[in-house]
Scaffold this motif. Structure first.
Motif, mmCIF file in Angstrom:
data_model
loop_
_atom_site.group_PDB
_atom_site.id
_atom_site.type_symbol
_atom_site.label_atom_id
_atom_site.label_comp_id
_atom_site.label_asym_id
_atom_site.label_seq_id
_atom_site.Cartn_x
_atom_site.Cartn_y
_atom_site.Cartn_z
ATOM 1 N N LEU A 93 0.830 -1.200 0.000
ATOM 2 C CA LEU A 93 0.000 0.000 0.000
ATOM 3 C C LEU A 93 0.868 1.254 0.000
ATOM 4 C CD1 LEU A 93 -2.951 0.952 0.151
ATOM 5 C CD2 LEU A 93 -2.753 0.919 2.634
ATOM 6 N N ALA A 94 1.940 1.253 0.785
ATOM 7 C CA ALA A 94 2.815 2.429 0.858
ATOM 8 C C ALA A 94 3.546 2.656 -0.454
ATOM 9 C CB ALA A 94 3.804 2.249 2.009
ATOM 10 N N VAL A 95 4.084 1.593 -1.043
ATOM 11 C CA VAL A 95 4.828 1.746 -2.304
ATOM 12 C C VAL A 95 3.894 2.170 -3.429
ATOM 13 C CG1 VAL A 95 6.188 0.528 -4.037
ATOM 14 C CG2 VAL A 95 6.602 0.110 -1.610
ATOM 15 N N ALA A 96 2.683 1.596 -3.489
ATOM 16 C CA ALA A 96 1.726 1.984 -4.526
ATOM 17 C C ALA A 96 1.352 3.456 -4.409
ATOM 18 C CB ALA A 96 0.480 1.103 -4.434
ATOM 19 N N GLY A 97 1.138 3.927 -3.178
ATOM 20 C CA GLY A 97 0.835 5.340 -2.995
ATOM 21 C C GLY A 97 1.995 6.233 -3.382
ATOM 22 N N TRP A 98 3.214 5.820 -3.015
ATOM 23 C CA TRP A 98 4.392 6.630 -3.346
ATOM 24 C C TRP A 98 4.586 6.712 -4.852
ATOM 25 C CZ3 TRP A 98 9.009 5.479 -5.818
ATOM 26 C CH2 TRP A 98 10.012 6.454 -5.720
ATOM 27 N N LEU A 99 4.447 5.594 -5.556
ATOM 28 C CA LEU A 99 4.612 5.612 -7.006
ATOM 29 C C LEU A 99 3.542 6.468 -7.680
ATOM 30 C CD1 LEU A 99 5.556 1.917 -7.854
ATOM 31 C CD2 LEU A 99 6.998 3.945 -8.081
ATOM 32 N N GLY A 100 2.305 6.357 -7.181
ATOM 33 C CA GLY A 100 1.247 7.173 -7.769
ATOM 34 C C GLY A 100 1.513 8.653 -7.617
ATOM 35 N N ARG A 101 1.929 9.081 -6.426
ATOM 36 C CA ARG A 101 2.212 10.503 -6.197
ATOM 37 C C ARG A 101 3.449 10.951 -6.973
ATOM 38 N NH1 ARG A 101 0.978 8.640 -1.000
ATOM 39 N NH2 ARG A 101 3.207 8.518 -0.499
ATOM 40 N N ARG A 102 4.446 10.066 -7.091
ATOM 41 C CA ARG A 102 5.702 10.438 -7.740
ATOM 42 C C ARG A 102 5.546 10.517 -9.256
ATOM 43 N NH1 ARG A 102 11.094 10.210 -5.997
ATOM 44 N NH2 ARG A 102 12.345 11.190 -7.629
ATOM 45 N N LEU A 103 4.798 9.596 -9.861
ATOM 46 C CA LEU A 103 4.742 9.516 -11.315
ATOM 47 C C LEU A 103 3.538 10.219 -11.927
ATOM 48 C CD1 LEU A 103 5.895 5.816 -11.820
ATOM 49 C CD2 LEU A 103 7.280 7.900 -11.860
ATOM 50 N N SER A 104 2.423 10.252 -11.217
ATOM 51 C CA SER A 104 1.229 10.876 -11.798
ATOM 52 C C SER A 104 0.666 12.007 -10.948
ATOM 53 C CB SER A 104 0.140 9.815 -12.014
ATOM 54 O OG SER A 104 -0.233 9.217 -10.786
ATOM 55 N N GLY A 105 1.295 12.301 -9.820
ATOM 56 C CA GLY A 105 0.841 13.414 -8.989
ATOM 57 C C GLY A 105 -0.273 13.063 -8.029
ATOM 58 N N ARG A 106 -0.821 11.868 -8.086
ATOM 59 C CA ARG A 106 -1.882 11.462 -7.157
ATOM 60 C C ARG A 106 -1.891 9.940 -7.060
ATOM 61 N NH1 ARG A 106 -6.417 9.507 -9.669
ATOM 62 N NH2 ARG A 106 -6.440 9.676 -11.961
ATOM 63 N N GLU A 107 -2.482 9.458 -5.982
ATOM 64 C CA GLU A 107 -2.584 8.016 -5.807
ATOM 65 C C GLU A 107 -3.631 7.445 -6.757
ATOM 66 O OE1 GLU A 107 -3.088 6.648 -1.864
ATOM 67 O OE2 GLU A 107 -1.629 8.047 -0.995
ATOM 68 N N ALA A 163 1.118 -7.971 -9.011
ATOM 69 C CA ALA A 163 1.424 -8.905 -10.097
ATOM 70 C C ALA A 163 2.919 -8.947 -10.390
ATOM 71 C CB ALA A 163 0.650 -8.503 -11.351
ATOM 72 N N ALA A 164 3.557 -7.777 -10.418
ATOM 73 C CA ALA A 164 4.988 -7.732 -10.716
ATOM 74 C C ALA A 164 5.812 -8.372 -9.607
ATOM 75 C CB ALA A 164 5.425 -6.276 -10.919
ATOM 76 N N GLY A 165 5.414 -8.162 -8.353
ATOM 77 C CA GLY A 165 6.193 -8.689 -7.238
ATOM 78 C C GLY A 165 6.096 -10.187 -7.057
ATOM 79 N N THR A 166 4.996 -10.793 -7.491
ATOM 80 C CA THR A 166 4.811 -12.237 -7.311
ATOM 81 C C THR A 166 5.120 -13.033 -8.569
ATOM 82 O OG1 THR A 166 2.453 -11.977 -7.854
ATOM 83 C CG2 THR A 166 3.068 -11.937 -5.517
ATOM 84 N N ALA A 167 5.339 -12.371 -9.702
ATOM 85 C CA ALA A 167 5.540 -13.095 -10.962
ATOM 86 C C ALA A 167 6.810 -13.931 -10.945
ATOM 87 C CB ALA A 167 5.570 -12.104 -12.130
ATOM 88 N N LEU A 168 7.938 -13.325 -10.564
ATOM 89 C CA LEU A 168 9.222 -14.029 -10.630
ATOM 90 C C LEU A 168 9.280 -15.231 -9.682
ATOM 91 C CD1 LEU A 168 11.997 -14.159 -11.904
ATOM 92 C CD2 LEU A 168 12.831 -12.570 -10.151
ATOM 93 N N PRO A 169 8.853 -15.100 -8.399
ATOM 94 C CA PRO A 169 8.896 -16.283 -7.526
ATOM 95 C C PRO A 169 8.058 -17.441 -8.040
ATOM 96 C CG PRO A 169 8.644 -14.290 -6.220
ATOM 97 C CD PRO A 169 8.471 -13.890 -7.644
ATOM 98 N N PHE A 170 6.868 -17.173 -8.572
ATOM 99 C CA PHE A 170 6.021 -18.263 -9.046
ATOM 100 C C PHE A 170 6.562 -18.862 -10.338
ATOM 101 C CE2 PHE A 170 2.931 -16.980 -5.928
ATOM 102 C CZ PHE A 170 2.251 -18.148 -5.676
ATOM 103 N N TRP A 194 -5.006 1.436 -9.342
ATOM 104 C CA TRP A 194 -4.477 0.395 -10.212
ATOM 105 C C TRP A 194 -2.997 0.124 -9.991
ATOM 106 C CZ3 TRP A 194 -0.761 2.745 -13.047
ATOM 107 C CH2 TRP A 194 -0.920 4.111 -13.336
ATOM 108 N N TRP A 195 -2.311 0.993 -9.216
ATOM 109 C CA TRP A 195 -0.930 0.686 -8.866
ATOM 110 C C TRP A 195 -0.852 -0.559 -7.975
ATOM 111 C CZ3 TRP A 195 3.404 2.080 -10.990
ATOM 112 C CH2 TRP A 195 3.499 3.291 -11.674
#
Length: 249
Positions: free
Chosen positions: A33-47, A57-64, A50-51
């Protein structure tokens, strides 16, 4: 007896579930939740909501993917596990996000707990329903359909134990491990016979091996068509510990 055991164990299961839920919340949900909010504010200016699924999906793809490749379960089974974990993590994090957004009305602890319980129950019911539909439709992993001709040959446990199944029905074991119900290990060496039972489908295939002076369980099939494997349960079948043989190279 089963109902009595369930009643006795229910409080312990509830406590264990609460501890596990707290650990998953601290270790997975809140960081996501924290990383998704940070990326939303950093890249698009708001949370943006869909982040959350994108990061899950990206974080669990490689282990599986690595588990599917190394475990030999196949890409389809790995894809199913990846989607299930991504969906579960996404749903949980989105519920937390909705309850904790700064512009949301402040909720009491009881109200928040009730809503989490409601949304969680709906998520569990939905997941189980979709899983049941998928299993009924035949979506997901199933063992390769083998035959007596394909099973005949040399099988190895990778640590010195070999089982040779000849086409004439003769079986030769060399230091193949056998197990008591308490998981005590015995090394089986000797000769005997074997037979293959096709059963009603891939899940019911059995390879019966009878070796003189050895108590050997029935072998079952899993793996992939390219890399079939034989296994027996170690100790209690509910423990899911397996002893595996693979074709010798």
């Amino acid at each position: 007896m089963g109902i009595f055991v369930l009643m006795v164990m229910a409080p312990f299961v509830a406590v264990a579930g609460a501890v596990l839920g707290a650990l998953l919340t601290v270790g997975l949900v809140m960081p996501l939740l924290a990383v998704a909010g940070w990326l939303g504010r950093r890249l698009s200016g708001r949370e943006a909501w869909w982040w959350v699924p994108a990061l899950a999906a990206a974080g669990t793809a490689l282990p599986f993917l690595a588990t599917a490749v190394r475990g030999g379960t196949g890409l389809l089974a790995g894809l199913g596990g990846w989607l299930a974990v991504t969906a579960a993590l996404t749903a949980t994090t989105l519920v937390a996000r909705r309850l904790l957004l700064p512009d949301r009305p402040r909720l009491s602890g009881g109200t928040m707990l009730g809503r989490v319980a409601l949304y969680g129950t709906l998520a569990v019911v939905t997941t189980c329903t979709l899983a049941a539909i998928g299993l009924y439709a035949g979506v997901g992993y199933e063992p390769p359909q083998l035959s007596a001709e394909r099973i005949a040959g040399a099988w190895s446990d990778g640590k010195g134990g070999t089982l040779i199944l000849a086409t004439d029905g003769k079986a030769t074991a060399t230091r193949v491990e056998t197990f008591d119900f308490d998981s005590a290990v015995h090394k089986c060496t000797g000769t005997g016979t074997w037979g293959y039972g096709q059963g009603a489908g891939p899940w019911s295939q059995e390879v019966d091996v009878s070796i003189d002076d050895c108590s050997m369980d029935t072998w079952h099939v899993f793996g992939t068509p390219e890399r079939p494997k034989l296994f027996v349960y170690v100790g209690d079948p509910d423990s899911w510990d397996l002893y595996i043989l693979q074709p010798s190279r």
